[in-house]
Design a protein around this motif. Structure first.
Motif, PDB file in Angstrom:
ATOM      1  N   THR A 350       0.829  -1.207   0.000  1.00 26.90           N
ATOM      2  CA  THR A 350       0.000   0.000   0.000  1.00 26.90           C
ATOM      3  C   THR A 350       0.860   1.253   0.000  1.00 26.90           C
ATOM      4  N   VAL A 351       1.866   1.255   0.851  1.00 26.57           N
ATOM      5  CA  VAL A 351       2.765   2.420   0.906  1.00 26.57           C
ATOM      6  C   VAL A 351       3.520   2.571  -0.409  1.00 26.57           C
ATOM      7  N   ALA A 352       4.030   1.434  -0.944  1.00 27.63           N
ATOM      8  CA  ALA A 352       4.768   1.497  -2.211  1.00 27.63           C
ATOM      9  C   ALA A 352       3.877   2.002  -3.336  1.00 27.63           C
ATOM     10  N   ARG A 353       2.651   1.467  -3.397  1.00 28.65           N
ATOM     11  CA  ARG A 353       1.724   1.905  -4.442  1.00 28.65           C
ATOM     12  C   ARG A 353       1.402   3.389  -4.300  1.00 28.65           C
ATOM     13  N   THR A 354       1.180   3.833  -3.060  1.00 29.70           N
ATOM     14  CA  THR A 354       0.820   5.230  -2.833  1.00 29.70           C
ATOM     15  C   THR A 354       1.933   6.166  -3.284  1.00 29.70           C
ATOM     16  N   PHE A 355       3.161   5.853  -2.895  1.00 32.09           N
ATOM     17  CA  PHE A 355       4.269   6.732  -3.271  1.00 32.09           C
ATOM     18  C   PHE A 355       4.591   6.639  -4.763  1.00 32.09           C
ATOM     19  N   TRP A 665      -4.799   1.426  12.243  1.00 36.43           N
ATOM     20  CA  TRP A 665      -5.860   1.563  11.249  1.00 36.43           C
ATOM     21  C   TRP A 665      -6.029   3.020  10.822  1.00 36.43           C
ATOM     22  N   LEU A 666      -5.956   3.933  11.757  1.00 35.81           N
ATOM     23  CA  LEU A 666      -6.077   5.348  11.426  1.00 35.81           C
ATOM     24  C   LEU A 666      -4.911   5.815  10.559  1.00 35.81           C
ATOM     25  N   ALA A 667      -3.740   5.240  10.771  1.00 38.83           N
ATOM     26  CA  ALA A 667      -2.596   5.585   9.923  1.00 38.83           C
ATOM     27  C   ALA A 667      -2.853   5.168   8.475  1.00 38.83           C
ATOM     28  N   GLY A 670      -5.346   7.498   7.031  1.00 36.96           N
ATOM     29  CA  GLY A 670      -4.709   8.771   6.713  1.00 36.96           C
ATOM     30  C   GLY A 670      -3.945   8.705   5.408  1.00 36.96           C
ATOM     31  N   LEU A 671      -3.286   7.575   5.164  1.00 36.52           N
ATOM     32  CA  LEU A 671      -2.556   7.414   3.904  1.00 36.52           C
ATOM     33  C   LEU A 671      -3.519   7.410   2.727  1.00 36.52           C
ATOM     34  N   GLN A 672      -4.657   6.737   2.883  1.00 42.28           N
ATOM     35  CA  GLN A 672      -5.663   6.741   1.820  1.00 42.28           C
ATOM     36  C   GLN A 672      -6.229   8.134   1.598  1.00 42.28           C
ATOM     37  N   THR A 688     -15.048  18.177  -1.589  1.00 39.26           N
ATOM     38  CA  THR A 688     -16.251  17.985  -0.759  1.00 39.26           C
ATOM     39  C   THR A 688     -16.694  16.533  -0.648  1.00 39.26           C
ATOM     40  N   PRO A 689     -16.707  15.737  -1.737  1.00 38.08           N
ATOM     41  CA  PRO A 689     -17.190  14.341  -1.601  1.00 38.08           C
ATOM     42  C   PRO A 689     -16.352  13.469  -0.680  1.00 38.08           C
ATOM     43  N   LEU A 690     -15.147  13.922  -0.327  1.00 36.04           N
ATOM     44  CA  LEU A 690     -14.271  13.079   0.484  1.00 36.04           C
ATOM     45  C   LEU A 690     -14.762  12.894   1.917  1.00 36.04           C
ATOM     46  N   TRP A 691     -15.809  13.614   2.282  1.00 37.06           N
ATOM     47  CA  TRP A 691     -16.326  13.425   3.642  1.00 37.06           C
ATOM     48  C   TRP A 691     -16.889  12.016   3.848  1.00 37.06           C
ATOM     49  N   VAL A 692     -17.255  11.347   2.749  1.00 37.07           N
ATOM     50  CA  VAL A 692     -17.789   9.985   2.880  1.00 37.07           C
ATOM     51  C   VAL A 692     -16.684   8.934   2.844  1.00 37.07           C
ATOM     52  N   LEU A 693     -15.427   9.371   2.712  1.00 38.97           N
ATOM     53  CA  LEU A 693     -14.327   8.411   2.633  1.00 38.97           C
ATOM     54  C   LEU A 693     -14.235   7.505   3.855  1.00 38.97           C
ATOM     55  N   PRO A 694     -14.343   8.030   5.103  1.00 42.15           N
ATOM     56  CA  PRO A 694     -14.300   7.111   6.250  1.00 42.15           C
ATOM     57  C   PRO A 694     -15.419   6.077   6.236  1.00 42.15           C
ATOM     58  N   LEU A 695     -16.629   6.498   5.810  1.00 40.14           N
ATOM     59  CA  LEU A 695     -17.742   5.545   5.738  1.00 40.14           C
ATOM     60  C   LEU A 695     -17.473   4.468   4.702  1.00 40.14           C
TER      61      LEU A 695
END
Length: 741
Positions: A350-355, A665-667, A670-672, A688-695
């Protein structure tokens, strides 16, 4: 214009190519519920393994003093008696060891670090001891228990998970004893007759609650062993203090309490090495509890003793039960170890893909927005847009009007191929009477066949393929075809946007499209291994399509299949983010499931079909060794392993350290979130739509996991998945702008 089934010449050839089955994809048909049963069984077994692991790993605090309760029911003969208590067969009696006899007893083990070191000290001084073992640890380290038993040490029961027994129901208490017994049987082939209750102390500290437990263990045939000299090594008071606490009054006997697990036992090891020779010099004899009890019972004044003491042989049935118990626990342990390894792998991926996305997608965006960037001379040659349509009456009018009214200067011809629709799709288009739009009616033959038919009706070198529910922006075609100024470009992937963003499910897909699709396409563009030109908006060089035989129906993901074929044939496939198309995303979870199930299964089919490219040379080999591994790693393996994060989240919150689990999990969240912000900025989308990201983490992600798992099960079982037609409402263009600078 209406054309009735124009299947002749090149059209017939292309249709034949599209319809020819690939022997690699001939699978047996199984009923859908069969796949669900397989999936449910796998999930059930997996859940059971985790529950076993949670039970075995139930955290306990090592032995320590607990204030006693009331003494109302405890006989004085027990409170004032010896440390060995016999309540078997209704008896109420206790025994001391003979004078100057020491029984060293160790609780809470075995431990892979400290038990071997304690055994070394015992063997060096030629002394045997009694080990009250925890069943869960015996199941994990049976070789240590076997080693102590073969050397003449005695093994007793200290429960399976070291709980506060008085807080458990009776059936759980019995499980704690019996499961430990089975673990001992598996390790030694013998049973244990002795038991020591967790957090117990001396005989004069037995309260009513413990007395009830002691009587119950007697009914089960066990002899209870208390302590007389508590070394208090669990406090780690220092070697001198441990030795001092373990020495009994001069000439008296004692069962000495020590520990071989439950923390750092360095002081215990050092104290034991001093205690044994010190007491031997004072004339003390060391023995096991049962051997000491036998010596006591030789005294006529001692009276009758318990029927069974020591470690009698186990029956064959006991050995079978012990084998089953230990095997299940070992499987659970290995599974959990594997999960933690995979968790690390998922985190690293996940970290490798993100970077990688940050670096390569950012590079792609900077290069395309550079003032010096250009595909080459403006492309102004005529373009044909093919719209395969099957029962698309809800959205076909908006789609066709957006295509026919584009501002492309070279001219746009729109060919709507009505693939045997049973609704008024073709009639709606015909009544528009747009001069650059024609309708072709053919019998239902599938989307690849419809696209091939449309391709034979034009001689234009550039062909745009569009889904029947998709709305283009005025400049989309102009931007989409411009990369063909480069003669090496064989196909162009456009930027798909979710038009119906009114529901939470659709908003989740909007986030996924921006992050998971368009950000990935930037990466694949830079890596020159684009795996998919989306069916909603894609442009192709007609020559490139003819070279690979046109569209194929070998898979359910014809867009991925054709894109891989183009890459293998040496054509460059690029991404043009300015060419935007608005599509109608599934508005319900069921519709979303059907769509993604087909996508996932079709992608697996396409990867399997083009697997030989891994060992080929030239452009095909480059795609096979770069594109396919990237897609397998980040498109299949990472999503398949991603549920481990959620599984360990639930497991950690319920059974281990809640704070550390939540922080990890929160870390990840946060990366996502960081990746989402970057993707939205690159795509010039509002945040604005990112407010539903945690859900999204609690519903949408789990649905995608199950989709991929079921797709994999379907592929492995050899089943053929049929096409699922999604219900449309014609809301694709709700959020689409009329014009864009």
């Amino acid at each position: 214009m209406t054309v009735e089934s124009p299947l002749s010449g090149d059209a017939a050839e292309l249709t034949h190519v599209a319809s020819k089955p690939d022997p690699n994809f001939v699978g047996r048909s199984i009923k859908p519920f069969g796949r669900w049963i397989v999936t449910a069984i796998l999930l059930g077994v997996f859940s059971s393994v985790l529950l076993v692991e949670a039970y075995v790993n139930a955290g306990f605090v090592s032995d320590h003093a607990i204030p006693p309760g009331a003494y109302d029911t405890v006989p004085d003969t027990i409170l004032q008696g010896g440390p060995i208590i016999d309540t078997t067969r209704g008896a109420v009696r206790s025994f001391h060891l003979p004078n100057r006899t020491i029984a060293l007893t160790f609780d809470d083990g075995p431990d892979p670090t400290w038990t071997p070191r304690i055994l070394q000290v015992l063997r060096r001084h030629r002394v045997n001891a009694t080990f009250f073992v925890v069943g869960a640890q015996v199941s994990r380290h049976p070789q240590l228990v076997e080693q102590m038993f073969r050397a003449g040490d005695e093994v007793g029961i200290h429960t399976f998970t070291h709980p506060r027994l008085s807080e458990l129901p009776r059936w759980r208490q019995h499980q704690e004893y019996s499961q430990t017994q089975m673990a001992i049987v598996r390790a030694t082939g013998h049973k244990a007759a002795l038991v020591r209750l967790p957090y117990s102390s001396t005989a004069d500290a037995i309260d009513d609650a413990n007395w009830d437990l002691i009587r119950d263990t007697g009914r089960l045939g066990y002899i209870n062993v208390m302590t007389e000299a508590d070394s208090r090594d669990w406090e780690r008071p220092g070697t001198d203090a441990i030795v001092r606490n373990a020495i009994p009054p001069d000439g008296k006997s004692a069962t000495v309490l020590l520990h071989d697990a439950g923390g750092d036992r360095m002081q215990t090891v050092a104290a034991l090495d001093r205690l044994i020779p010190l007491l031997q010099q004072r004339g003390y004899t060391f023995t096991t509890v049962s051997d000491g009890l036998r010596k006591t019972l030789t005294n006529p004044q001692a009276g009758a003793g318990p029927a069974v003491i020591g470690n009698p042989p186990a029956s064959a049935a006991d050995e079978r039960q012990g084998f089953a118990l230990v095997t299940v626990i070992q499987i659970a342990d290995e599974t959990m170890s594997l999960l933690f390894v995979l968790f690390i792998a998922v985190g690293a991926l996940t970290v490798a893909r993100t970077f990688a996305l940050f670096a390569l997608a950012g590079r792609h965006a900077r290069r395309r927005r550079s003032a010096t960037w250009s595909w080459g001379p403006p492309v102004n040659e005529p373009v044909t847009v093919i719209v395969p349509a099957f029962n698309e009456q809800e959205g076909i009018e908006a789609a066709v009007r957006s295509l026919a009214g584009g501002d492309y200067p070279g001219g746009i011809e729109v060919v709507v191929v009505d693939d045997g629709s049973t609704d008024d799709t073709a009639g709606i288009v015909e009544r528009l009477q747009l001069p650059n739009v024609r309708v072709v009616r053919i019998p239902n033959g599938g989307k690849p066949n419809a696209l091939n038919v449309g391709m034979t009706l034009t001689d234009h070198d550039i062909v745009v393929m569009v889904d029947g529910d998709t709305v283009f922006e005025p400049d989309s075609v102009r931007h989409l075809v411009q990369p063909f100024a480069d003669p090496n470009v064989g196909a162009v992937a456009g930027n798909v946007k979710v038009g119906n963003r009114t529901s939470v499910v659709a908003r989740w897909q909007h986030i996924e499209y921006v992050i998971g699709f368009n950000l990935d396409r930037r990466l694949y563009d830079v890596m020159r291994c684009m795996p998919t030109v989306p069916g909603a908006i894609g442009a192709f060089r007609r020559q490139a399509l003819l070279e690979i035989g046109g569209m194929s129906d070998d898979t359910l993901a014809e867009d991925t299949d054709v894109t891989m074929a183009l890459c293998r044939n040496g054509w460059q496939v690029v991404y043009e983010e300015r060419a935007r198309a608005w599509t109608e995303a599934p508005a319900t979870l069921r519709q979303l499931w059907l769509q993604r199930y087909r996508w996932s299964y079709g992608t697996m089919q396409a990867m399997w079909k083009h697997r030989c490219s891994v060992v080929e040379r030239g452009p095909s080999g480059r795609f096979g060794r770069v594109g396919l591994p990237l897609l397998a790693l980040f498109g299949i393996l990472l999503p398949l392993l991603a549920p481990i994060i959620d599984i360990l989240l639930v497991y950690g919150l319920l059974f281990t350290n809640r704070i550390e689990t939540a922080a990890a999990w929160l870390a990840m969240l946060g990366l996502q979130a960081l990746a989402a912000v970057v993707a939205f900025r690159l795509d010039r989308e509002k945040l604005t739509p990112l407010w539903v990201l945690p859900l999204q983490q609690f519903v949408y992600r789990q649905l995608m996991y199950l989709v991929l798992i079921q797709s994999l099960v379907t592929a492995l079982t050899g089943a053929r998945l049929r096409w699922h037609k999604l219900r449309r409402t014609g809301s694709a263009g709700v959020a689409a702008p009329v014009s864009r600078a």
